[in-house]
Design a protein around this motif. Structure first.
Motif, PDB file in Angstrom:
ATOM      1  N   LYS A  64       0.802  -1.225   0.000  1.00  0.00           N
ATOM      2  CA  LYS A  64       0.000   0.000   0.000  1.00  0.00           C
ATOM      3  C   LYS A  64       0.836   1.277   0.000  1.00  0.00           C
ATOM      4  CE  LYS A  64      -3.872  -2.027   2.596  1.00  0.00           C
ATOM      5  NZ  LYS A  64      -4.717  -1.914   3.819  1.00  0.00           N
ATOM      6  N   VAL A  65       2.097   1.174   0.376  1.00  0.00           N
ATOM      7  CA  VAL A  65       2.865   2.380   0.664  1.00  0.00           C
ATOM      8  C   VAL A  65       3.004   3.308  -0.548  1.00  0.00           C
ATOM      9  CG1 VAL A  65       5.111   1.290   0.223  1.00  0.00           C
ATOM     10  CG2 VAL A  65       4.953   3.257   1.783  1.00  0.00           C
ATOM     11  N   TYR A  66       3.185   2.738  -1.757  1.00  0.00           N
ATOM     12  CA  TYR A  66       3.368   3.581  -2.942  1.00  0.00           C
ATOM     13  C   TYR A  66       2.098   4.401  -3.205  1.00  0.00           C
ATOM     14  CZ  TYR A  66       4.473   5.104  -7.674  1.00  0.00           C
ATOM     15  OH  TYR A  66       4.704   5.877  -8.790  1.00  0.00           O
ATOM     16  N   ASP A  67       0.939   3.752  -3.159  1.00  0.00           N
ATOM     17  CA  ASP A  67      -0.316   4.473  -3.397  1.00  0.00           C
ATOM     18  C   ASP A  67      -0.570   5.521  -2.315  1.00  0.00           C
ATOM     19  OD1 ASP A  67      -0.886   3.080  -5.703  1.00  0.00           O
ATOM     20  OD2 ASP A  67      -2.092   1.550  -4.694  1.00  0.00           O
ATOM     21  N   ILE A  68      -0.187   5.208  -1.088  1.00  0.00           N
ATOM     22  CA  ILE A  68      -0.373   6.170   0.005  1.00  0.00           C
ATOM     23  C   ILE A  68       0.494   7.403  -0.221  1.00  0.00           C
ATOM     24  CG2 ILE A  68       0.145   6.536   2.458  1.00  0.00           C
ATOM     25  CD1 ILE A  68      -0.868   3.646   2.900  1.00  0.00           C
ATOM     26  N   LEU A  69       1.720   7.202  -0.665  1.00  0.00           N
ATOM     27  CA  LEU A  69       2.608   8.333  -0.938  1.00  0.00           C
ATOM     28  C   LEU A  69       2.088   9.177  -2.099  1.00  0.00           C
ATOM     29  CD1 LEU A  69       6.037   6.524  -0.451  1.00  0.00           C
ATOM     30  CD2 LEU A  69       5.101   8.356   0.985  1.00  0.00           C
ATOM     31  N   LYS A  70       1.519   8.538  -3.093  1.00  0.00           N
ATOM     32  CA  LYS A  70       0.928   9.288  -4.212  1.00  0.00           C
ATOM     33  C   LYS A  70      -0.280  10.099  -3.744  1.00  0.00           C
ATOM     34  CE  LYS A  70       1.880   8.965  -8.101  1.00  0.00           C
ATOM     35  NZ  LYS A  70       2.750   9.803  -8.946  1.00  0.00           N
ATOM     36  N   THR A  71      -1.064   9.524  -2.830  1.00  0.00           N
ATOM     37  CA  THR A  71      -2.205  10.256  -2.260  1.00  0.00           C
ATOM     38  C   THR A  71      -1.720  11.470  -1.475  1.00  0.00           C
ATOM     39  OG1 THR A  71      -3.532   8.234  -2.099  1.00  0.00           O
ATOM     40  CG2 THR A  71      -4.180  10.085  -0.703  1.00  0.00           C
ATOM     41  N   LEU A  72      -0.648  11.302  -0.706  1.00  0.00           N
ATOM     42  CA  LEU A  72      -0.079  12.420   0.050  1.00  0.00           C
ATOM     43  C   LEU A  72       0.427  13.509  -0.891  1.00  0.00           C
ATOM     44  CD1 LEU A  72       1.859  10.549   2.892  1.00  0.00           C
ATOM     45  CD2 LEU A  72      -0.165  11.990   3.165  1.00  0.00           C
ATOM     46  N   SER A  73       0.920  13.067  -2.049  1.00  0.00           N
ATOM     47  CA  SER A  73       1.378  14.038  -3.040  1.00  0.00           C
ATOM     48  C   SER A  73       0.209  14.878  -3.544  1.00  0.00           C
ATOM     49  CB  SER A  73       2.056  13.305  -4.198  1.00  0.00           C
ATOM     50  OG  SER A  73       2.374  14.206  -5.241  1.00  0.00           O
ATOM     51  N   ARG A  74      -0.922  14.226  -3.814  1.00  0.00           N
ATOM     52  CA  ARG A  74      -2.101  14.957  -4.296  1.00  0.00           C
ATOM     53  C   ARG A  74      -2.639  15.906  -3.222  1.00  0.00           C
ATOM     54  NH1 ARG A  74      -3.213   9.813  -6.548  1.00  0.00           N
ATOM     55  NH2 ARG A  74      -4.634   9.292  -4.829  1.00  0.00           N
ATOM     56  N   LYS A  75      -2.439  15.550  -1.971  1.00  0.00           N
ATOM     57  CA  LYS A  75      -2.917  16.400  -0.877  1.00  0.00           C
ATOM     58  C   LYS A  75      -1.954  17.545  -0.558  1.00  0.00           C
ATOM     59  CE  LYS A  75      -5.684  12.929   1.586  1.00  0.00           C
ATOM     60  NZ  LYS A  75      -5.907  12.207   2.866  1.00  0.00           N
ATOM     61  N   GLY A  76      -0.769  17.499  -1.179  1.00  0.00           N
ATOM     62  CA  GLY A  76       0.195  18.573  -0.957  1.00  0.00           C
ATOM     63  C   GLY A  76       1.150  18.337   0.188  1.00  0.00           C
ATOM     64  N   PHE A  77       1.214  17.098   0.707  1.00  0.00           N
ATOM     65  CA  PHE A  77       2.123  16.782   1.802  1.00  0.00           C
ATOM     66  C   PHE A  77       3.494  16.317   1.303  1.00  0.00           C
ATOM     67  CE2 PHE A  77      -1.786  16.870   4.056  1.00  0.00           C
ATOM     68  CZ  PHE A  77      -1.519  16.933   5.412  1.00  0.00           C
ATOM     69  N   VAL A  78       3.528  15.835   0.057  1.00  0.00           N
ATOM     70  CA  VAL A  78       4.727  15.160  -0.446  1.00  0.00           C
ATOM     71  C   VAL A  78       5.031  15.637  -1.859  1.00  0.00           C
ATOM     72  CG1 VAL A  78       5.603  12.898  -1.195  1.00  0.00           C
ATOM     73  CG2 VAL A  78       4.437  13.117   1.008  1.00  0.00           C
ATOM     74  N   GLU A  79       6.337  15.746  -2.167  1.00  0.00           N
ATOM     75  CA  GLU A  79       6.791  16.021  -3.532  1.00  0.00           C
ATOM     76  C   GLU A  79       7.387  14.734  -4.106  1.00  0.00           C
ATOM     77  OE1 GLU A  79       9.551  19.174  -3.116  1.00  0.00           O
ATOM     78  OE2 GLU A  79       8.000  20.712  -2.874  1.00  0.00           O
ATOM     79  N   VAL A  80       7.266  14.553  -5.426  1.00  0.00           N
ATOM     80  CA  VAL A  80       7.708  13.312  -6.084  1.00  0.00           C
ATOM     81  C   VAL A  80       8.808  13.630  -7.093  1.00  0.00           C
ATOM     82  CG1 VAL A  80       6.988  11.313  -7.457  1.00  0.00           C
ATOM     83  CG2 VAL A  80       5.365  12.388  -5.854  1.00  0.00           C
ATOM     84  N   ARG A  81       9.855  12.837  -7.062  1.00  0.00           N
ATOM     85  CA  ARG A  81      10.914  12.943  -8.077  1.00  0.00           C
ATOM     86  C   ARG A  81      10.908  11.667  -8.893  1.00  0.00           C
ATOM     87  NH1 ARG A  81      16.890  13.088  -6.049  1.00  0.00           N
ATOM     88  NH2 ARG A  81      16.813  10.862  -6.551  1.00  0.00           N
ATOM     89  N   GLN A  82      10.492  11.802 -10.145  1.00  0.00           N
ATOM     90  CA  GLN A  82      10.376  10.622 -11.012  1.00  0.00           C
ATOM     91  C   GLN A  82      11.755  10.040 -11.306  1.00  0.00           C
ATOM     92  OE1 GLN A  82       7.611   9.206 -11.719  1.00  0.00           O
ATOM     93  NE2 GLN A  82       6.220  10.828 -10.990  1.00  0.00           N
ATOM     94  N   GLY A  83      11.802   8.738 -11.478  1.00  0.00           N
ATOM     95  CA  GLY A  83      13.055   8.051 -11.782  1.00  0.00           C
ATOM     96  C   GLY A  83      12.878   6.577 -11.518  1.00  0.00           C
ATOM     97  N   SER A  84      13.973   5.879 -11.433  1.00  0.00           N
ATOM     98  CA  SER A  84      13.927   4.461 -11.141  1.00  0.00           C
ATOM     99  C   SER A  84      15.007   4.143 -10.092  1.00  0.00           C
ATOM    100  CB  SER A  84      14.168   3.631 -12.404  1.00  0.00           C
ATOM    101  OG  SER A  84      14.042   2.254 -12.122  1.00  0.00           O
ATOM    102  N   PRO A  85      14.644   4.112  -8.840  1.00  0.00           N
ATOM    103  CA  PRO A  85      13.282   4.164  -8.316  1.00  0.00           C
ATOM    104  C   PRO A  85      12.777   5.604  -8.170  1.00  0.00           C
ATOM    105  CG  PRO A  85      14.783   3.877  -6.490  1.00  0.00           C
ATOM    106  CD  PRO A  85      15.635   3.851  -7.740  1.00  0.00           C
ATOM    107  N   VAL A  86      11.458   5.738  -7.884  1.00  0.00           N
ATOM    108  CA  VAL A  86      10.852   7.027  -7.613  1.00  0.00           C
ATOM    109  C   VAL A  86      11.208   7.450  -6.188  1.00  0.00           C
ATOM    110  CG1 VAL A  86       8.668   8.275  -7.394  1.00  0.00           C
ATOM    111  CG2 VAL A  86       8.959   6.544  -9.186  1.00  0.00           C
ATOM    112  N   TYR A  87      11.587   8.714  -6.029  1.00  0.00           N
ATOM    113  CA  TYR A  87      11.885   9.233  -4.693  1.00  0.00           C
ATOM    114  C   TYR A  87      10.793  10.207  -4.256  1.00  0.00           C
ATOM    115  CZ  TYR A  87      16.517   7.234  -3.986  1.00  0.00           C
ATOM    116  OH  TYR A  87      17.549   6.362  -3.762  1.00  0.00           O
TER     117      TYR A  87
END
Length: 257
Positions: free
Chosen positions: A50-73
Motif C-alpha cells: 500500500k505504501v506507494y499508493d499512500i505516498l501518491k495520495t499524500l502528493s495529491r494532498k500537498g504533503f509530499v513532492e515526487v521525483r520521477q526516476g527508477s526508483p521514484v523518490y
C-alpha cells in the motif's frame, strides 16, 4: 534499525485529516528527508503493498513532492507550510460552517421539554446558561464541591440579584467556598450519594431549580457523568414542593457555615 514513529504524532496527524498509514508515511518522510517507497515501508511499517499508493495520495494532498526516476523518490513538504495551510483551511471552514449553521431556521412544531446531556463540555455550558438566565430564585443542592466550585463566580454574581439557596450534604466539604450553605440531614445525604439502579451506582453531583421553571440534575452513573434538563414548569413546581417538604420534615437542616 530505524526508531519507531511516535504514535502520538500519528494520532495528531489523523486529527488533521490523514489516515493512520498516511500519518505514518508523512512522519517517516519528514524523518528521512527523501526516500523511496521501500524505505518508507521499512521505517514506518506501512504495508509494502500500500505504501506507494499512500505516498501518491499524500502528493495529491500537498504533503509530499515526487521525483520521477527508477526508483521514484519522495520528499516531505516542509511541515511548517503543510500545518500552516491546514490551520488556515480549518479556521476558514469553521467560520463558514458557523455562519451557515446560524442561517438555519427550520420551524419545529414542538420542542421536547426534557433533554439529556452526556458530554462534560455540554453539561458545563448548560449549567452556565441556566445561571445566566436566573432572575428571581435559584435552589442548588450539591454533594460535589469540585463541580460546584467551577461556577463560584457565576453564583457570586447571582447573590446580588436573586434569592440564592445553597444546600449541601456535608458542610465540611464546602468550607472553602464563600457562601452560606444549608446542610441536609445525614440520612438524606447518604441516600443521594448511594443510589443504585440496575446495579449501577448513581451520585447526585448537583441539582438546580431556576425560577421554578427549569431544572438540571447532574449526576454520576458509574464512571460517567450526565445531566437531565427539564423545562416544564409543572415538574419544576413539584420539585420545589419536594424541597419544601424536605425542609419541613427535617431532612434539610437550617444550619449555615
Amino acid at each position: 534499525m530505524y526508531p519507531a514513529i511516535n504514535p502520538g504524532l500519528v494520532s495528531n496527524l489523523e486529527k488533521l485529516g490523514l489516515t493512520e498509514n498516511e500519518g505514518k508515511a508523512y512522519a517517516g518522510l519528514v524523518s528521512l528527508k527523501e526516500a523511496t517507497a521501500r524505505e518508507v515501508h521499512e521505517l514506518t511499517g506501512v504495508p509494502r503493498a500500500k505504501v506507494y499508493d499512500i505516498l501518491k495520495t499524500l502528493s495529491r494532498k500537498g504533503f509530499v513532492e515526487v521525483r520521477q526516476g527508477s526508483p521514484v523518490y519522495f520528499r516531505a513538504v516542509d511541515p511548517k507550510h503543510v500545518i500552516g495551510r491546514i490551520k488556515n483551511e480549518f479556521f476558514t471552514c469553521a467560520i463558514e460552517a458557523l455562519d451557515q449553521l446560524n442561517e438555519l431556521s427550520y420551524e419545529i412544531p414542538r420542542s421536547s421539554p426534557v433533554w439529556c446531556i452526556q458530554s462534560e463540555w455540554g453539561i458545563r455550558k448548560r449549567v452556565r446558561e441556566i445561571l445566566y438566565n436566573v432572575r428571581e430564585e435559584l435552589i442548588v443542592f450539591s454533594t460535589n464541591p469540585e463541580f460546584l466550585g467551577e461556577f463560584e463566580s457565576d453564583l457570586k454574581k447571582l447573590e446580588k440579584n436573586c434569592r440564592l439557596i445553597l444546600i449541601v450534604d456535608d458542610l465540611n466539604k464546602f468550607r472553602g467556598m464563600p457562601f452560606d450553605f444549608t446542610e441536609t440531614g445525614k440520612d438524606f445525604g447518604d441516600f443521594v450519594r448511594n443510589m443504585f439502579i440496575d446495579g449501577v451506582q448513581y451520585t447526585e453531583d448537583c441539582f438546580m431549580i431556576a425560577d421554578g421553571k427549569e431544572s438540571i440534575a447532574v449526576h454520576s452513573a458509574g464512571n460517567n457523568r450526565e445531566a437531565v434538563v427539564i423545562r416544564l414548569p409543572v415538574v419544576c413546581h413539584l420539585q420545589k414542593l419536594i424541597y419544601n417538604w424536605l425542609v419541613e420534615g427535617g431532612f434539610i437542616i437550617d444550619t449555615h457555615q
